[in-house]
Design a protein around this motif. Structure first.
Motif, mmCIF file in Angstrom:
data_model
loop_
_atom_site.group_PDB
_atom_site.id
_atom_site.type_symbol
_atom_site.label_atom_id
_atom_site.label_comp_id
_atom_site.label_asym_id
_atom_site.label_seq_id
_atom_site.Cartn_x
_atom_site.Cartn_y
_atom_site.Cartn_z
ATOM 1 N N LYS A 147 -7.783 55.484 31.149
ATOM 2 C CA LYS A 147 -6.913 54.365 31.494
ATOM 3 C C LYS A 147 -7.739 53.132 31.832
ATOM 4 C CE LYS A 147 -3.011 53.110 34.429
ATOM 5 N NZ LYS A 147 -1.979 53.584 35.357
ATOM 6 N N GLU A 148 -7.370 52.020 31.254
ATOM 7 C CA GLU A 148 -8.085 50.772 31.524
ATOM 8 C C GLU A 148 -7.923 50.376 32.978
ATOM 9 O OE1 GLU A 148 -7.200 47.685 28.741
ATOM 10 O OE2 GLU A 148 -8.357 46.166 29.838
ATOM 11 N N SER A 149 -8.999 49.869 33.551
ATOM 12 C CA SER A 149 -9.012 49.446 34.947
ATOM 13 C C SER A 149 -9.261 47.945 35.030
ATOM 14 C CB SER A 149 -10.109 50.186 35.714
ATOM 15 O OG SER A 149 -10.244 49.679 37.030
ATOM 16 N N GLU A 150 -8.657 47.312 36.010
ATOM 17 C CA GLU A 150 -8.864 45.872 36.196
ATOM 18 C C GLU A 150 -9.915 45.576 37.255
ATOM 19 O OE1 GLU A 150 -5.512 44.716 39.495
ATOM 20 O OE2 GLU A 150 -4.778 45.106 37.452
ATOM 21 N N HIS A 151 -10.521 46.614 37.819
ATOM 22 C CA HIS A 151 -11.351 46.442 39.002
ATOM 23 C C HIS A 151 -12.835 46.306 38.642
ATOM 24 C CE1 HIS A 151 -7.610 47.444 40.877
ATOM 25 N NE2 HIS A 151 -7.604 48.623 40.294
ATOM 26 N N TYR A 152 -13.136 45.225 37.918
ATOM 27 C CA TYR A 152 -14.514 44.973 37.508
ATOM 28 C C TYR A 152 -14.679 43.481 37.237
ATOM 29 C CZ TYR A 152 -12.872 44.416 32.661
ATOM 30 O OH TYR A 152 -12.242 43.972 31.526
ATOM 31 N N GLU A 153 -15.926 43.084 37.028
ATOM 32 C CA GLU A 153 -16.214 41.707 36.642
ATOM 33 C C GLU A 153 -17.286 41.709 35.563
ATOM 34 O OE1 GLU A 153 -17.462 39.827 40.245
ATOM 35 O OE2 GLU A 153 -19.412 40.824 40.298
ATOM 36 N N ARG A 182 -19.589 44.906 35.958
ATOM 37 C CA ARG A 182 -19.879 45.454 37.282
ATOM 38 C C ARG A 182 -18.599 46.045 37.862
ATOM 39 N NH1 ARG A 182 -21.878 41.198 39.750
ATOM 40 N NH2 ARG A 182 -24.080 41.817 39.733
ATOM 41 N N CYS A 183 -18.643 47.326 38.183
ATOM 42 C CA CYS A 183 -17.502 47.983 38.831
ATOM 43 C C CYS A 183 -17.394 47.485 40.268
ATOM 44 C CB CYS A 183 -17.690 49.496 38.800
ATOM 45 S SG CYS A 183 -16.362 50.415 39.604
ATOM 46 N N ILE A 229 -16.176 50.754 28.185
ATOM 47 C CA ILE A 229 -15.727 50.978 26.815
ATOM 48 C C ILE A 229 -15.331 49.624 26.232
ATOM 49 C CG2 ILE A 229 -14.053 52.128 25.310
ATOM 50 C CD1 ILE A 229 -13.738 54.298 27.442
ATOM 51 N N ASP A 230 -16.046 49.199 25.219
ATOM 52 C CA ASP A 230 -15.757 47.918 24.559
ATOM 53 C C ASP A 230 -15.764 46.743 25.533
ATOM 54 O OD1 ASP A 230 -15.471 49.239 22.126
ATOM 55 O OD2 ASP A 230 -13.328 49.596 22.453
ATOM 56 N N GLY A 231 -16.688 46.795 26.515
ATOM 57 C CA GLY A 231 -16.824 45.686 27.456
ATOM 58 C C GLY A 231 -15.779 45.643 28.546
ATOM 59 N N LYS A 232 -15.013 46.730 28.694
ATOM 60 C CA LYS A 232 -14.010 46.820 29.749
ATOM 61 C C LYS A 232 -14.236 48.090 30.561
ATOM 62 C CE LYS A 232 -10.465 44.450 26.994
ATOM 63 N NZ LYS A 232 -9.118 44.581 26.370
ATOM 64 N N LEU A 233 -13.770 48.070 31.823
ATOM 65 C CA LEU A 233 -13.899 49.251 32.666
ATOM 66 C C LEU A 233 -12.710 50.180 32.440
ATOM 67 C CD1 LEU A 233 -15.646 50.533 34.962
ATOM 68 C CD2 LEU A 233 -13.995 49.555 36.574
ATOM 69 N N TYR A 234 -13.018 51.445 32.263
ATOM 70 C CA TYR A 234 -11.978 52.464 32.103
ATOM 71 C C TYR A 234 -12.192 53.589 33.107
ATOM 72 C CZ TYR A 234 -10.089 50.637 27.696
ATOM 73 O OH TYR A 234 -9.479 49.865 26.744
ATOM 74 N N PHE A 277 -9.714 55.932 41.790
ATOM 75 C CA PHE A 277 -9.093 54.853 42.552
ATOM 76 C C PHE A 277 -7.737 54.427 41.981
ATOM 77 C CE2 PHE A 277 -8.898 50.140 43.282
ATOM 78 C CZ PHE A 277 -8.732 50.175 44.652
ATOM 79 N N GLU A 278 -7.682 54.218 40.680
ATOM 80 C CA GLU A 278 -6.442 53.753 40.041
ATOM 81 C C GLU A 278 -5.324 54.771 40.228
ATOM 82 O OE1 GLU A 278 -10.066 52.071 38.201
ATOM 83 O OE2 GLU A 278 -9.388 54.121 38.602
ATOM 84 N N TYR A 279 -5.655 56.044 40.152
ATOM 85 C CA TYR A 279 -4.671 57.110 40.317
ATOM 86 C C TYR A 279 -4.136 57.135 41.753
ATOM 87 C CZ TYR A 279 -2.712 61.862 40.000
ATOM 88 O OH TYR A 279 -1.878 62.964 40.013
#
Length: 354
Positions: free
Chosen positions: A12-18, A25-26, A49-54, A144-146
């Motif tokens: 699942k994609e996560s929004e908690h990164y920069e 960075r997580c 994954i592909d420049g995004k946090l999952y 965390f997301e769960y």
């Protein structure tokens, strides 16, 4: 036709990164792992994954069972209730004495996991008659997301949410947890700065910072200090923990001083009882009102006494409340001292493992 998925449901994609240049960075824990494409964080649960946090283990659970709240240990939070307790795989710490290493030091694998959506987990808690949910056994913030989704679902059904944690999340994450409905925290303090530097590569001041933030935001916190032979059991280290407990958290925050037994990769002898009692006596002398000793045969050290007049107020045996002597306002019936209790006392409830 069924909908095509780019990933299985536990990724699942996560929004908690920069973004950091061509990396990310997580922002979930204070490790703040910087991940290149394809890299996985220290916790084994978050991946670039592909420049995004999952989150690559969303809803992959290693255990689900109803357990007494007192076993967490939380003694001043929903006394005598039970929580549907769940865990994932992995951790952001590598404690060599970990008591739950078969879960916390293992990478997530869907083939050996219980897979439940947050809503189904909450429905299971309702089916079993639990008053709340608890993320425990391994470090909760690895999924965390769960947890955020579980807490939000639990709140809809009037159930509490709490976690048993090493307290090494970022303030950003802690705020998100509280906003989602997590309001109970059993937080491990592993020792003094020398302990954290030697075994964990971490900073205990962050743990106290987070515990204070939770208290300041109307959450319930109890601290757990496992006294480990050779790792944090010398006088200066014990006093550092207790002095900082008072400095950051105050005299009303309960402290559980627990006995260590050899486990995982750490085989020094079990904690000497005299060291537990020395820590207990120092904590009481310095002014902590509610100090308990766990993992020893003498269960009297799990009882709550009035800090003003000494009356036995709550008697616990086998992680259950067997005697409750507080009035309806959680005051001592003898001297009217207010005892900090969050949530309701659940009388006469016995745990049934299903």
């Amino acid at each position: 036709m069924g909908m095509n998925r780019l990933h299985p449901p536990w990724i699942k994609e996560s929004e908690h990164y920069e973004k950091v240049d061509d990396k990310i960075r997580c922002l979930i824990c204070e490790r703040k792992c910087v991940l290149r494409e394809g890299w996985i964080g220290v916790c084994w649960n978050h991946k670039n994954i592909d420049g995004k946090l999952y989150n690559i283990a969303y809803g992959l659970l290693s255990a689900v069972e109803s357990r007494p709240i007192e076993i967490k240990p939380l003694f001043h939070y929903w006394p005598n209730s039970t929580a549907l307790t769940f865990s994932g795989w992995g951790c952001n710490f590598r404690c060599p004495w970990c008591q739950n290493h078969s879960l916390s030091q293992v990478k997530p694998d869907p083939n050996r996991s219980i897979i439940l959506s947050p809503k189904k987990l909450v429905i299971e808690a309702l089916r079993r008659g639990d008053e709340g949910l608890c993320a425990s056994f391994n470090e909760p913030t690895i999924h965390f997301e769960y947890i955020l989704d579980v807490a939000e679902n639990a709140r809809k059904y009037g159930l509490y949410s709490m976690i048993v944690t090493n307290g090494y999340m970022t303030l950003y994450s802690l705020k998100k947890l509280i906003e989602a409905g997590v309001n109970g925290f059993s937080i491990d303090i592993k020792g003094c700065p020398e302990t954290y530097k030697r075994f964990l590569g971490a900073d205990p001041e962050i743990v106290f910072r987070n515990a204070k933030y939770a208290i300041d935001n109307n959450c319930h916190v109890e601290m757990v200090f496992l006294v480990v032979t050779g790792a944090n059991d010398w006088r200066e280290c014990i006093e550092w923990v207790i002095d900082n407990h008072l400095k950051y958290l105050g005299e009303d925050t309960p402290l559980h001083i627990n006995k260590y037994y050899p486990a995982y990769k750490y085989w020094k002898p079990a904690t000497e009882d005299k060291k537990l009692f020395e820590a207990y006596n120092y904590a009481r002398k310095e002014g902590i009102k509610y100090v308990y000793i766990g993992n020893i045969a003498d269960e009297r050290y799990q009882d709550t006494y009035c800090p003003r007049c000494g009356k036995l107020l709550i008697k616990r045996r086998g992680y259950r409340v067997i005697e409750w002597n507080l009035d309806k306002d959680n005051r001592c019936p003898r001297c009217n001292e207010k005892i900090p209790i969050k949530g309701k006392y659940i009388p006469g409830k016995h745990i049934v493992f299903i």
